[in-house]
Design an enzyme around this catalytic site. Structure first.
Site, short mmCIF file in Angstrom:
data_model
loop_
_atom_site.label_atom_id
_atom_site.label_comp_id
_atom_site.label_asym_id
_atom_site.label_seq_id
_atom_site.Cartn_x
_atom_site.Cartn_y
_atom_site.Cartn_z
N ASP A 77 0.83 -1.21 0.00
CA ASP A 77 0.00 0.00 0.00
C ASP A 77 0.86 1.26 0.00
OD1 ASP A 77 -2.15 -1.68 0.34
OD2 ASP A 77 -2.16 -1.44 2.52
N1 URA Z 1 -1.20 -5.94 3.90
C1 URA Z 1 -1.65 -4.68 3.92
O1 URA Z 1 -2.66 -4.40 4.53
N2 URA Z 1 -0.96 -3.75 3.26
C2 URA Z 1 0.16 -4.01 2.55
O2 URA Z 1 0.74 -3.11 1.97
C3 URA Z 1 0.61 -5.33 2.55
C4 URA Z 1 -0.08 -6.26 3.23
#
Ligand code: URA
Length: 246
Positions: free
Chosen positions: A102
């Site tokens: 993310d």
């Molecule tokens: N899980 C999440 O919530 N975000 C990420 O970036 C990776 C795994």
């Protein structure tokens, strides 16, 4: 040795399927000879032409990036935000991220121009262990963490068992630092898992991907994987795939 259609696709001429069509149509030459079979493999010294024009060969490259927060796991962004390939300015190979982290997540992200390798690692049946460290709001009770370990129901189905370790907590600030290891790679999975037990993730970092760690890197730094690491990752992904078939 690599399949002809893969080499053509990697050179950016066409998708793998389109490359297969070009071969079948007799528009591809290897060392001056038209090839119409799809199984043909070529080496880096073979001269390949598509429509009489020699292709620019691209070697496979593999990188490990310590992605900082505030960066998109993509090769471009229509809103002009920073993307992970901005850390590879000047690199001639067209790399892309293997899966995604993310925007607000930091940590270990692989990038490559080898689509087959990326697909192998991202395929649900070959999911490699990923270890995250999450700072969450509140201090989760043991029973809640047990729930995470067993699997929680999310809107896209129940999660597979996870390993959870409470690293520390601050009763006054009402926060906790928790390590979570998962094998799946669903969208925003860790954040959604903690949300499911009522604890918002305030900060998230991916510390490990299989046997790979961020050791020696600062946020924003990258290093090339060694050929041995690439082989090991391929083997690990194939191994879990095989085990799941049994
Ligand atoms: N899980 C999440 O919530 N975000 C990420 O970036 C990776 C795994």
């Amino acid at each position: 040795m690599e399949r002809l259609q893969k080499v053509i696709a990697r050179a950016g001429i066409a998708s793998r399927r389109k490359a297969e069509e070009l071969i079948k149509e007799g528009r591809v030459k290897v060392n001056g000879i038209i090839v119409t079979e799809l199984g043909v493999k070529v080496t880096s010294s073979d001269r390949i032409e598509v429509n009489e024009i020699p292709i620019e060969r691209e070697e496979s490259v593999y990188f490990l990036l310590y992605k900082p927060r505030g960066v998109i796991s993509s090769v471009s962004d229509d809103k002009g935000r920073k993307v992970v390939t901005d850390f590879f300015v000047g690199l001639k190979e067209r790399i892309f991220p293997v899966g995604r982290l993310d925007y607000d997540t930091s940590g270990l992200l692989l990038l490559t121009n080898d689509g087959e390798f990326a697909n192998l690692l991202m395929h649900p049946s070959s999911e490699i262990e990923k270890v995250y460290v999450a700072k969450v709001k509140g201090v989760p009770l043991k029973e809640k963490l047990k729930k995470l370990e067993k699997g929680v129901r999310l809107e896209d189905g129940k999660t597979a068992p996870a390993r959870i370790k409470m690293l520390s907590f601050d009763k006054k600030k009402q926060t906790a630092i928790i390590e979570i290891s998962i094998h799946e790679g669903r969208n925003r999975q860790v954040r959604r898992m903690f949300e499911a037990i009522g604890h918002e993730v305030l900060k998230l970092k991916r510390e490990r991907y299989g046997f790979l760690t961020l050791s020696g890197l600062k946020a924003g730094e990258a290093r090339e994987l060694t050929p041995h690491e690439v082989k090991q990752l391929r083997a690990a992904a194939m191994e879990t795939k095989k085990n799941q078939k049994r």
